[in-house]
Design a protein around this motif. Sequence first.
Motif: not given
Length: 497
Positions: A139-140, A160-162, A179-180, A185-191
């Motif tokens: 996602s992201g 991607r894995q986490v 870093k931000e 990106y982690l947030h947008a790729s998460s549930d």
Amino acid sequence: MAEKTILFVAPAQAVTQFFPFFKEAGIAAGIADSLAAALASIRKQPPGLIFSQAKIGVYTAEALLAAGQKEDAFPPVIVFTDRGTAAEAARCLELGARDYWLEPLTWEKIQAVMPGRSAPEPAPVEPAATRHASASQPSGKGFAIIGEHPAIRRVLALARQVARSKATVLISGESGTGKEMFARYLHASSDRAEGPFIAINCAALPEHLLESELFGHEKGAFTGAIARKLGKFELASGGSLLLDEISEMDLGLQAKLLRVLQESEFDRVGGTETVHVDVRVLATTNRRMEDAVAEGKFRQDLYYRLNVIPLKLPPLRERGQDVPRLAAYFVDKFRKSYDLPPLAFSADAKEWLLAYDWPGNVRELQNLMERAVLLAGAGPIRKSHFLIDGEGWQEEAGDDFEEAPASAAESAPAAPEGEEAAAGADGFVEAARLFEQTPAAGAGEVMPLDVMERHMIIKSLDRTEGNRTQAAQLLGISVRTLRNKLNEYRKLGIEVP
């Protein structure tokens, strides 16, 4: 290499469902179920792309990738698995895999990376669409994390894995490495992508204000607390909270933060009721946290709690050819923002981009590309347009000055007196002289010096939202020179920001 051919190294039942789609798209697809069969097929007719399951019995994709390193022009390999691990992903990418996907495979994912597929924009990193960035993410959406270098691909593979877990992630790296961006990106790729993303800079506020910002306060908790205020943890409930520069947090607050991470609850400042929240915490730092712990400036137990998943971003100077890729991305972004035609880099500019050390990392590159877009006009972008502290501007742009008509020097405004004014003459007036030779976009005529001068200043102020210090830095002049120019325009009745 046959671009219209794809090889699957996987059990037939796992991929034959896609074969009708390949036939309709005019692409030949083959299957191999062992290392020997795969290598034989590749040597006979190299495919344009290989999809390999991570493990089939004794076969491993890592063995295929290792064999590929010994071959010339080995086809790109995408590894897919139903039970991936961050360590396996890192190993595959280090061995040269183009990407690492989690099943299920879909036609949309496969179609987006088929050989010969073109895309005009840099990819928001996602495995369904690896356009310009070969490291991608499910996602992201909306994030253009561009990079081909193994160092950045390893970080993206772990991200991607986490991404879909609730584990805390500590993102470390030098200032300006993004870093931000990785946190978003982690947030947008998460549930939790539909939930809020809240960020707070732990270095920007003193302890008592930071505590109120994080945990909120009750009415009357302190002077000025005229009403209840919800803190960032409550506002981020159901989403993600980014604690930027976590290493700068006061020791007293660190204990309270540890409680939230362990128990998902806290008390507002001045409150008596316990507040429960569901928040994923992401944190960033540009320091070595181990040193901060050793020096007693950061709690060891909190460090371990934050460092469940460590993401260490590489500095830009270690990313090789990613530099020109990122430079081209930013140039295209800014030239569209300023309504300028497409811009190319001259040979000396490309050489300089790769040779420069980039102490400010991606942030510095982005700022320099905006400056270069403003100074290059119709292009091409030259080394002289980067204007690093004014060094080399006259020398690198000397050829342009020699070709300029004599009237250019005669019509240029006299440089103001003083040391700062001299910096302005070198960093601004000379830039304007170079601009004088550049036809206005679409006009076919030379733009007058004073008009181009004013255009550059106003555009820079617009871009920096009126911040004169930043605008002066962008132009390569002093704030005093910029202020003098603005005063001149006002005396002439010209409206300026």
